[in-house]
Design an enzyme around this catalytic site. Structure first.
Site, short mmCIF file in Angstrom:
data_model
loop_
_atom_site.label_atom_id
_atom_site.label_comp_id
_atom_site.label_asym_id
_atom_site.label_seq_id
_atom_site.Cartn_x
_atom_site.Cartn_y
_atom_site.Cartn_z
N ARG A 51 0.70 -1.65 -0.03
CA ARG A 51 -0.27 -0.51 0.01
C ARG A 51 0.74 1.46 0.08
O ARG A 51 1.96 1.29 0.26
CB ARG A 51 -0.92 0.05 1.30
CG ARG A 51 -0.55 0.53 2.00
CD ARG A 51 -0.76 0.25 3.93
NE ARG A 51 -0.43 0.37 5.00
CZ ARG A 51 -0.10 1.14 5.75
NH1 ARG A 51 -0.83 2.75 5.27
NH2 ARG A 51 0.64 1.67 6.86
N LYS A 59 5.23 -0.72 2.64
CA LYS A 59 4.35 0.67 2.33
C LYS A 59 4.84 1.69 1.95
O LYS A 59 6.05 1.37 2.43
CB LYS A 59 3.95 0.69 4.03
CG LYS A 59 2.95 2.66 4.03
CD LYS A 59 3.50 3.34 5.19
CE LYS A 59 3.25 4.35 4.37
NZ LYS A 59 3.58 6.20 4.61
N HIS A 87 8.90 -13.26 5.65
CA HIS A 87 7.70 -13.23 6.15
C HIS A 87 7.11 -12.64 7.61
O HIS A 87 8.10 -12.43 8.41
CB HIS A 87 6.84 -15.14 6.58
CG HIS A 87 7.33 -16.27 6.65
ND1 HIS A 87 8.56 -16.64 5.57
CD2 HIS A 87 9.09 -15.96 7.65
CE1 HIS A 87 9.20 -17.79 5.61
NE2 HIS A 87 9.56 -17.32 7.64
N ALA A 119 12.42 -13.50 8.59
CA ALA A 119 10.78 -13.29 9.45
C ALA A 119 11.36 -12.68 10.43
O ALA A 119 11.66 -12.84 11.34
CB ALA A 119 10.50 -15.05 9.84
N ASN A 136 9.04 3.37 10.60
CA ASN A 136 9.14 4.29 9.66
C ASN A 136 7.90 6.00 10.46
O ASN A 136 8.62 6.55 9.93
CB ASN A 136 8.18 4.39 8.88
CG ASN A 136 6.94 4.29 8.84
OD1 ASN A 136 5.95 3.61 9.86
ND2 ASN A 136 5.63 3.70 8.28
N ALA A 147 22.34 -8.50 12.57
CA ALA A 147 21.82 -10.08 13.27
C ALA A 147 20.79 -10.37 13.88
O ALA A 147 19.79 -8.46 13.94
CB ALA A 147 23.38 -10.12 14.50
#
Length: 203
Positions: A85, A103, A115, A132, A138, A193
């Site tokens: 989006r 985004k 994921h 993951a 942000n 890491a």
């Protein structure tokens, strides 16, 4: 100014080349208008509907949500349960894994959100991998003044914007459950890491 071409080798030969002189935070702040302009010249190799252009070789699984404007390039994979989006552009061979959200961001070739990732308002170079659970935040909601300031290479960079995630150079790797605080600049090949917290805001 952080030059996009110094961090992302393919930038100057990409459809974004006209924006080379912009700062990464100017690019992400204006991502909606930037992606809409690119949509005007999109080729017939893309299926276009409601400001979303998806290359015919790309797979978007049932249950994925792509909100325009967005451009998803060749041979990408957008998994069920993912969300794109806010004005996003993906080059070729990118992966947005299940439970991931992208985004107002730009991803170059071969980059992957494995994921359960969030990447907001960022410019991501080629062959970047987020394991993951790794997050690129942000917005600094913990501060009275959320303006993004970055300490990079011994200099303080004041972006003048309230929302910016990161400029991530080519071939960077973010380990599982790493968290990048808003406003980060990673040189090419940087490795973060697993379980690391990275905050480049000056103290």
């Amino acid at each position: 100014m952080q030059r996009l071409t110094e961090h992302i080798a393919a930038f100057s030969n990409s459809p974004l080349a006209a924006l080379t002189e912009k700062t990464p935070w100017a690019l992400t702040t204006n991502s909606v208008s930037a992606v809409r302009r690119l949509l005007n010249g999109i080729s017939e190799e893309f299926c276009v509907s409601d400001d979303v252009a998806i290359h015919r070789t790309t797979t978007v699984e049932a249950g994925a949500l792509v909100k325009g404007p967005a451009i998803i390039g060749p041979r990408c994979f957008i998994a069920a349960g993912s969300l794109i989006r806010g004005g996003c552009w993906l080059e070729e061979n990118c992966i947005i894994g299940p439970g991931s959200e992208l985004k107002s961001s730009f991803l170059f070739a071969g980059s992957k959100l494995a994921h359960f990732n969030f990447v907001g308002d960022s410019v991501v170079g080629a062959r970047v991998n987020l394991e993951a659970g790794s997050i690129v935040a942000n917005f600094r909601n913990e501060l009275a003044d959320p303006r993004i300031r970055i300490l990079h290479a011994g200099e303080i960079v004041d972006t003048g914007v309230d929302k910016f995630g990161a400029l991530i150079g080519d071939d960077c790797k973010l380990g599982a459950n790493a968290v990048v605080a808003p406003g980060a600049i990673f040189e090419r090949g940087t490795i973060i890491a697993r379980l690391t917290s990275v905050d480049q805001r000056p103290s």
